[in-house]
Design a protein around this motif. Structure first.
Motif, mmCIF file in Angstrom:
data_model
loop_
_atom_site.group_PDB
_atom_site.id
_atom_site.type_symbol
_atom_site.label_atom_id
_atom_site.label_comp_id
_atom_site.label_asym_id
_atom_site.label_seq_id
_atom_site.Cartn_x
_atom_site.Cartn_y
_atom_site.Cartn_z
ATOM 1 N N UNK A 64 40.696 42.323 49.105
ATOM 2 C CA UNK A 64 40.374 42.481 48.175
ATOM 3 C C UNK A 64 40.246 43.838 47.127
ATOM 4 N N UNK A 65 39.304 43.748 46.526
ATOM 5 C CA UNK A 65 39.670 45.066 45.358
ATOM 6 C C UNK A 65 38.403 45.403 44.904
ATOM 7 N N UNK A 66 37.951 46.207 44.880
ATOM 8 C CA UNK A 66 36.364 46.810 45.965
ATOM 9 C C UNK A 66 36.144 48.129 44.640
ATOM 10 N N UNK A 67 35.704 47.943 43.313
ATOM 11 C CA UNK A 67 35.204 49.122 43.215
ATOM 12 C C UNK A 67 36.231 49.072 41.441
ATOM 13 N N UNK A 68 37.126 48.342 41.373
ATOM 14 C CA UNK A 68 37.733 49.097 39.940
ATOM 15 C C UNK A 68 37.159 49.078 38.716
ATOM 16 N N UNK A 69 37.304 49.426 38.140
ATOM 17 C CA UNK A 69 37.076 49.232 35.909
ATOM 18 C C UNK A 69 36.450 48.113 35.920
ATOM 19 N N UNK A 94 39.231 39.535 47.154
ATOM 20 C CA UNK A 94 37.675 39.010 46.708
ATOM 21 C C UNK A 94 37.090 40.664 45.217
ATOM 22 N N UNK A 95 36.828 40.384 43.979
ATOM 23 C CA UNK A 95 36.756 40.960 43.533
ATOM 24 C C UNK A 95 35.751 41.760 43.108
ATOM 25 N N UNK A 96 35.217 43.142 42.886
ATOM 26 C CA UNK A 96 33.885 43.819 42.772
ATOM 27 C C UNK A 96 33.867 44.506 41.521
ATOM 28 N N UNK A 97 33.481 44.522 40.101
ATOM 29 C CA UNK A 97 33.627 45.873 39.735
ATOM 30 C C UNK A 97 32.562 47.249 39.288
ATOM 31 N N UNK A 98 33.123 47.658 38.882
ATOM 32 C CA UNK A 98 31.686 48.685 38.158
ATOM 33 C C UNK A 98 30.671 48.372 37.583
ATOM 34 N N UNK A 99 29.923 48.784 36.250
ATOM 35 C CA UNK A 99 29.213 48.655 35.691
ATOM 36 C C UNK A 99 29.789 49.299 34.454
ATOM 37 N N UNK A 100 28.712 48.853 33.731
ATOM 38 C CA UNK A 100 29.165 49.759 32.424
ATOM 39 C C UNK A 100 27.897 50.570 31.918
#
Length: 264
Positions: A64-69, A94-100
């Motif tokens: 899982x990759x969590x918090x990438x741009x 699973x991937x979850x990205x930060x906001x903009x």
């Protein structure tokens, strides 16, 4: 309360913070702004980076990759964040990205969710509690998912779409319009099939409320005037809290149109 258990092969950058009882498995990479709550477990080969907070008792599985741009061309390296609640199960890949900056700057995930293998949560999404995303489902940017929603396998949800509380989206659907609470959506171009009666019964919703929801759905499907007009008329007769929630979901402004009965 015990300190974190960190495998010798894990890379933990200076500044990362750990709650008591955390376990970080082999070959994980933890960024300097990461905060893991009590008893968070990273199984192995997990990347958690960015300004990311993970709530207590959450388990994150390999790769899982969590918090990438964010995957957004408008993103210009501004500081944004990811906030994940307690007791989530985040499965492999699973991937979850930060906001903009344009979307408020934070991606939010509630408590007690299950995110099965290969799911994606894009920038600025807001996900409620007890949400299940089945394998390969993807939320685009700025989506809103209320509590107790199930999103089936390989479902794609268009940016800015809202999915109301207790709805279920069948596998392989593409959802491009807002979904009212307690709805059942299915089909390749997702259409509003009816109510999620199985989900309502599993949560112990009483017969009177289910009957009220059935009547409300029929009014929305077959009443006169626009969908918004029918929802407004429904508000004058809404004794059930479940029907009131549908009215409250539909009547405000939305960035997307609504998925209405009979619409594919």
């Amino acid at each position: 309360m015990s300190g974190p258990q960190i495998h010798p092969s894990a890379v933990v950058e200076d500044g990362a913070r750990f709650g008591s009882g955390c376990r970080v498995g082999p070959f994980c990479h933890i960024g300097p702004e990461v905060q893991l709550g009590d008893r968070v477990v990273l199984r192995s080969h997990v990347v958690v980076t960015g300004d990311t907070q993970v709530g207590e008792d959450t388990v994150i599985f390999p790769f899982a990759c969590i918090g990438e741009v964010p995957q957004d061309l408008k993103y210009s390296d501004e500081k944004t964040a990811l906030r994940i609640g307690a007791r989530n199960r985040i499965r492999e890949h699973v991937t979850m990205n930060t906001g903009t900056a344009g979307g408020g700057g934070v991606t939010w995930v509630g408590d007690d969710g299950l995110f099965m293998a290969g799911c994606h949560v894009a920038h600025d999404a807001r996900i409620g509690d007890r949400v299940i995303m089945v394998n390969g489902a993807a939320l685009a940017g700025h989506c809103r998912v209320e509590d107790d929603v199930i999103i089936g396998g390989l479902v794609g949800v268009h940016q800015f779409v809202r999915i109301g509380r207790g709805a279920i989206i069948g596998a392989l659907s593409m959802v491009t319009h807002d979904v009212i609470p307690y709805a059942l959506v299915q089909g390749p171009r997702g259409h509003l099939e009816g109510l999620n009666l199985v989900g309502l019964k599993r949560r112990g919703v009483g017969r009177a409320d289910i009957t009220a929801l059935r009547a409300a759905f029929q009014m929305l499907a077959q009443g006169e005037g626009t969908f918004q007009n029918r929802a407004q008329r429904l508000s004058d007769e809404a004794d059930s809290p479940y029907v009131r929630h549908i009215v409250e979901f539909v009547t405000p402004h939305s960035d997307r149109s609504y998925l209405t009965p009979g619409q594919g």
